[in-house]
Design a protein around this motif. Structure first.
Motif, mmCIF file in Angstrom:
data_model
loop_
_atom_site.group_PDB
_atom_site.id
_atom_site.type_symbol
_atom_site.label_atom_id
_atom_site.label_comp_id
_atom_site.label_asym_id
_atom_site.label_seq_id
_atom_site.Cartn_x
_atom_site.Cartn_y
_atom_site.Cartn_z
ATOM 1 N N LYS A 16 68.147 -116.848 -4.798
ATOM 2 C CA LYS A 16 69.048 -117.183 -6.077
ATOM 3 C C LYS A 16 68.250 -117.724 -7.118
ATOM 4 O O LYS A 16 68.624 -118.229 -7.936
ATOM 5 C CB LYS A 16 70.096 -118.269 -5.900
ATOM 6 N N VAL A 17 66.901 -117.300 -7.104
ATOM 7 C CA VAL A 17 65.951 -117.534 -8.070
ATOM 8 C C VAL A 17 66.167 -116.793 -9.289
ATOM 9 O O VAL A 17 66.070 -115.680 -9.347
ATOM 10 C CB VAL A 17 64.453 -117.516 -7.753
ATOM 11 N N PRO A 18 66.558 -117.276 -10.441
ATOM 12 C CA PRO A 18 66.957 -116.423 -11.686
ATOM 13 C C PRO A 18 65.777 -115.964 -12.379
ATOM 14 O O PRO A 18 64.523 -116.237 -12.166
ATOM 15 C CB PRO A 18 67.792 -117.542 -12.478
ATOM 16 N N SER A 19 65.965 -114.968 -13.192
ATOM 17 C CA SER A 19 64.813 -114.325 -14.081
ATOM 18 C C SER A 19 64.182 -115.563 -14.834
ATOM 19 O O SER A 19 65.056 -116.461 -15.280
ATOM 20 C CB SER A 19 65.226 -113.221 -14.750
ATOM 21 N N ALA A 53 61.450 -121.824 -5.428
ATOM 22 C CA ALA A 53 62.898 -122.209 -5.025
ATOM 23 C C ALA A 53 63.707 -122.584 -6.325
ATOM 24 O O ALA A 53 62.856 -122.810 -7.333
ATOM 25 C CB ALA A 53 63.083 -123.304 -4.144
ATOM 26 N N HIS A 54 65.030 -122.451 -6.439
ATOM 27 C CA HIS A 54 65.848 -122.668 -7.413
ATOM 28 C C HIS A 54 66.681 -123.933 -7.049
ATOM 29 O O HIS A 54 67.266 -123.770 -6.221
ATOM 30 C CB HIS A 54 66.713 -121.463 -7.763
ATOM 31 N N LYS A 55 66.777 -124.723 -8.118
ATOM 32 C CA LYS A 55 67.706 -125.904 -8.065
ATOM 33 C C LYS A 55 68.535 -125.959 -9.220
ATOM 34 O O LYS A 55 68.105 -126.201 -10.196
ATOM 35 C CB LYS A 55 66.828 -127.217 -7.771
ATOM 36 N N ALA A 61 70.479 -125.353 -18.985
ATOM 37 C CA ALA A 61 69.388 -125.895 -19.528
ATOM 38 C C ALA A 61 68.413 -126.609 -18.814
ATOM 39 O O ALA A 61 67.239 -126.803 -18.828
ATOM 40 C CB ALA A 61 69.883 -126.708 -20.949
ATOM 41 N N LYS A 62 69.046 -127.553 -17.672
ATOM 42 C CA LYS A 62 68.189 -128.324 -16.783
ATOM 43 C C LYS A 62 68.014 -127.712 -15.304
ATOM 44 O O LYS A 62 67.671 -128.498 -14.386
ATOM 45 C CB LYS A 62 69.077 -129.505 -16.581
ATOM 46 N N ASP A 63 68.460 -126.321 -15.055
ATOM 47 C CA ASP A 63 67.857 -125.735 -13.881
ATOM 48 C C ASP A 63 66.498 -126.040 -13.754
ATOM 49 O O ASP A 63 65.543 -126.131 -14.644
ATOM 50 C CB ASP A 63 68.206 -124.348 -13.795
ATOM 51 N N ILE A 64 66.113 -126.026 -12.399
ATOM 52 C CA ILE A 64 64.665 -126.247 -11.955
ATOM 53 C C ILE A 64 64.239 -125.125 -11.069
ATOM 54 O O ILE A 64 64.843 -124.781 -10.194
ATOM 55 C CB ILE A 64 64.634 -127.443 -11.157
#
Length: 76
Positions: A16-19, A53-55, A61-64
């Protein structure tokens, strides 16, 4: 260099890691630096693992996106 020293390099990239909107040339330089340092300080027959990894957060705006390089070298 990793092959020459029998260093095993593995990667784990979350599904689920975004572009990411970034300069591809600079991102490549970052990865090259992280991985080449890991190879440089990992003994022959060691291991290196790259994890991305995606959090998510409630506000986009605060995705990591976490990029981690782990190795079996002697450390600092």
């Amino acid at each position: 260099m990793a092959k020459h020293n029998s260093i095993k390099v593995t990667s784990s990239i979350g599904t689920k890691v975004p572009s990411l909107l970034a300069d591809p040339k600079l991102i490549r330089i970052i990865f090259d630096n992280l991985l080449s340092n890991a190879v440089k300080y990992t003994p022959e027959g060691g291991d290196i693992k790259l994890t991305v990894a995606h959090k998510p957060s409630k506000t986009k705006a605060k995705d990591i996106i976490r990029i981690q390089v782990s190795d079996s070298g002697y450390g600092i």
